[in-house]
Design a protein around this motif. Structure first.
Motif, short mmCIF file in Angstrom:
data_model
loop_
_atom_site.label_atom_id
_atom_site.label_comp_id
_atom_site.label_asym_id
_atom_site.label_seq_id
_atom_site.Cartn_x
_atom_site.Cartn_y
_atom_site.Cartn_z
N GLY A 1 0.83 -1.38 0.11
CA GLY A 1 0.16 0.02 0.11
C GLY A 1 0.77 1.26 -0.04
O GLY A 1 0.61 2.18 -0.78
N TYR A 2 1.95 1.16 0.91
CA TYR A 2 2.81 2.38 0.97
C TYR A 2 3.59 2.67 -0.59
O TYR A 2 3.49 3.72 -1.16
CB TYR A 2 3.78 2.30 1.95
CG TYR A 2 5.10 3.21 1.74
CD1 TYR A 2 4.94 4.47 2.16
CD2 TYR A 2 6.41 2.60 1.39
CE1 TYR A 2 5.95 5.33 2.01
CE2 TYR A 2 7.45 3.32 1.13
CZ TYR A 2 7.31 4.96 1.51
OH TYR A 2 8.34 5.70 1.27
N GLY B 1 3.01 4.46 -7.39
CA GLY B 1 1.64 4.37 -8.40
C GLY B 1 1.11 3.14 -8.27
O GLY B 1 1.87 2.10 -8.13
N ARG B 2 -0.29 2.87 -8.64
CA ARG B 2 -0.88 1.63 -8.42
C ARG B 2 -0.42 0.68 -9.28
O ARG B 2 -0.02 -0.51 -9.07
CB ARG B 2 -2.34 1.78 -8.56
CG ARG B 2 -2.98 3.09 -7.83
CD ARG B 2 -2.81 2.80 -6.42
NE ARG B 2 -3.70 4.23 -5.71
CZ ARG B 2 -3.33 4.53 -4.85
NH1 ARG B 2 -2.54 4.16 -3.88
NH2 ARG B 2 -3.90 5.66 -4.21
N LYS B 3 -0.34 1.18 -10.71
CA LYS B 3 0.05 -0.06 -11.65
C LYS B 3 1.21 -0.56 -11.48
O LYS B 3 1.60 -1.60 -11.93
CB LYS B 3 -0.10 0.68 -13.25
CG LYS B 3 -0.18 -0.17 -14.15
CD LYS B 3 -0.68 0.58 -15.47
CE LYS B 3 -0.64 -0.23 -16.80
NZ LYS B 3 -0.96 0.58 -17.95
N LEU C 1 9.79 9.14 3.66
CA LEU C 1 8.94 7.92 4.53
C LEU C 1 8.65 8.75 5.78
O LEU C 1 7.54 8.39 6.20
CB LEU C 1 9.86 6.84 4.68
CG LEU C 1 9.26 5.82 5.50
CD1 LEU C 1 8.11 5.27 4.96
CD2 LEU C 1 10.58 4.66 5.89
N ARG C 2 9.40 9.59 6.30
CA ARG C 2 9.09 10.02 7.74
C ARG C 2 7.88 11.19 7.47
O ARG C 2 6.88 10.86 8.25
CB ARG C 2 10.32 10.99 8.40
CG ARG C 2 9.67 11.51 9.39
CD ARG C 2 10.93 12.34 10.43
NE ARG C 2 12.00 11.31 10.86
CZ ARG C 2 13.32 11.59 11.41
NH1 ARG C 2 13.41 12.89 11.57
NH2 ARG C 2 14.01 10.76 11.55
N GLN C 3 7.81 11.96 6.36
CA GLN C 3 6.58 12.69 6.30
C GLN C 3 5.50 11.92 6.00
O GLN C 3 4.34 12.19 6.37
CB GLN C 3 6.97 13.62 5.01
CG GLN C 3 5.88 14.68 4.59
CD GLN C 3 6.04 15.14 3.20
OE1 GLN C 3 7.03 15.04 2.66
NE2 GLN C 3 5.16 16.00 2.88
N ASN D 1 -2.91 9.08 0.34
CA ASN D 1 -2.66 8.22 1.43
C ASN D 1 -3.55 6.95 1.28
O ASN D 1 -3.50 6.13 2.13
CB ASN D 1 -3.04 8.90 2.59
CG ASN D 1 -2.04 10.03 3.00
OD1 ASN D 1 -2.29 11.24 3.21
ND2 ASN D 1 -0.55 9.81 2.75
N ARG D 2 -4.36 7.07 0.09
CA ARG D 2 -5.52 6.19 0.14
C ARG D 2 -5.10 4.75 0.02
O ARG D 2 -5.50 3.77 0.68
CB ARG D 2 -6.30 6.35 -1.11
CG ARG D 2 -7.69 5.58 -1.29
CD ARG D 2 -8.41 5.90 -2.45
NE ARG D 2 -8.89 7.38 -2.29
CZ ARG D 2 -9.15 8.30 -3.30
NH1 ARG D 2 -8.94 7.61 -4.77
NH2 ARG D 2 -9.71 9.20 -3.27
#
Length: 424
Positions: free
Chosen positions: A62-63, A69-71, A202-204, A342-343
């Motif tokens: 997910g991250y 990008g999803r693809k 990553l922290r943000q 963030n979805r």
């Protein structure tokens, strides 16, 4: 949705194939045990290892989908799942006994990694693909229906393939993954330049997730739990029904598969109908979800009073309808209420909870079965009651909340950026 039906078909193929890749093996587990000379516990690990690694890998996927990008996450994941399936085929073809078992287990481990980056990413991808929230809800209903249809088809198809060749379901897995890979490559377009995800440190990124959970944690955690409860009851009940049909009624193979498919078919139809009805009405999502959990709980209570097979199949089918109504509502609420960047991570946490429900259902039910029929279904009714109370009191969609700066009350869902833009 017009003009994007091809993309929706491609994305909907992923949960169908991932479900088949796991659930098709359930009816042939006794055959695998006999062929390889392994115990019932060892053969059950072929299912368990797939789910356990997926639970751990889903948040990472997910991250990565939010960042790159999803693809770009889905396509390699489908290839990884195909490689894992091919490893299982090679072990079954060229090896024997315990040696083949350990290689099959390794292949299932790899397949679980691939599954973690495939189906869970589809849910946020649907949210990204469509601009209109009504279309998002319909798309999520179709995806949930595809997932459920895979559960309907898998016991029948798995049992049939097992009569041809005991490892035939393993052969089907890489073939199906490659078909889905091709559909996504050719039918799902890359996001336009302005839709490309922002690459954050990553922290943000973790800070933003922490803020979301702090601000919206009450209803998010409730939806996570409801998703887990629905899957826990679904797979627990299927395990119980499967064991009862085989031990008490001597039903095996495709005959048993067809009976198991009855409640799942109704769950599938209910998912499709729920996705079409809810549109972008968050209040309706809440109350339909609550109604689904009430129906689930009532069906479990009534089933506890009678163990006649026709009676049980009938009321377990009603529980399937309740779950089918509730799940698309939870999918839509969580997808449409989280910012796009963030979805993927938030919905992946939701998917992890659903996988936990899948993993816990059969072993918990196997323990409860020794305590008696009423204890089993009374426990299921109690779990359903918890889901209903969470839906009623913890999930509170805002009414007309298009004002971006309006403070959220505890448990309230803020309207999406799309709604706020329209309000201006």
């Amino acid at each position: 949705m017009k003009g994007k039906k091809g993309a929706l078909v491609a994305l909907a193929s992923i949960p169908l194939i991932m479900t088949l890749g796991n659930s098709m093996l359930l009816p042939i587990l006794p055959q695998i045990s006999n062929e390889l000379g392994i115990s019932a516990f060892q053969v059950s690990m072929i299912i368990t290892v797939y789910g356990l690694i997926a639970i751990l890998m889903i948040p990472i996927a997910g991250y990565l989908s939010d960042r790159y990008g999803r693809k770009k996450v889905i396509l390699p994941s489908l290839i990884i799942a195909a490689i894992g399936g091919a490893g299982c085929v090679a072990a079954a073809w060229f090896m024997n006994g315990v040696s083949a078992y350990w290689v099959i287990l390794a292949g299932r481990f790899i397949q679980g990694i691939g599954a973690a980056g495939a189906f869970p990413i589809v849910i946020p991808f649907i949210g990204d693909l469509f601009k209109d929230e009504k279309e998002v809800s319909k798309g999520l209903g179709i995806v949930e229906t595809s997932n459920t249809f895979g559960k309907v088809l898998s016991p029948i198809l798995g049992a049939y393939l097992g009569t041809v060749l005991w490892y035939a379901p393993f052969i089907a897995i890489p073939i199906l993954c490659l078909i889905s890979f091709g559909l996504v490559v050719f039918l799902v377009k890359k996001p336009e330049a302005e839709e490309q995800p922002e690459k954050k440190a990553l922290r943000q990124f973790l800070g933003e997730i922490k803020d979301i959970l702090h601000e919206k944690g009450r209803w998010l955690y409730a939806i996570f739990a409801i998703g887990g409860i629905c899957m826990f009851v679904t797979f627990g009940v299927l395990f119980y029904l499967s064991e009862t049909l085989e031990a008490k009624y001597n039903l095996h193979g495709s005959s048993k598969g067809f009976v198991l498919a009855i409640p799942l078919a109704l769950l599938c139809l209910a998912s499709y109908g729920s996705g079409k009805i809810i549109g972008q009405n968050k209040a309706l999502m809440k109350w339909l979800g609550f109604g689904g959990m009430v129906l689930l709980t009532a069906a479990m209570i009534i089933t506890g009073f009678n163990n006649n097979i026709f009676f049980m199949v009938g009321f377990l089918s009603l529980s399937g309808i309740g779950i089918g109504v509730a799940l698309p509502c939870m999918d839509a609420l969580i997808t449409e209420s989280i910012e796009k960047e963030n979805r993927g991570t938030i919905t992946s946490l939701y998917s992890s909870m659903r996988f936990i429900g899948v993993a816990l259902g059969p072993p918990v039910v196997s323990l409860l079965m020794t305590r008696g029929h009423w204890v089993l279904f009374g426990t299921m009714a109690g779990v359903g009651t918890v889901g209903g109370l969470l839906t009623l009191f913890a999930v509170k969609p805002s009414e007309g909340g298009n004002k971006e700066d309006k403070p959220l009350k505890s448990g309230e869902i803020r309207s999406s950026p799309l709604q706020r833009q329209r309000a201006r």
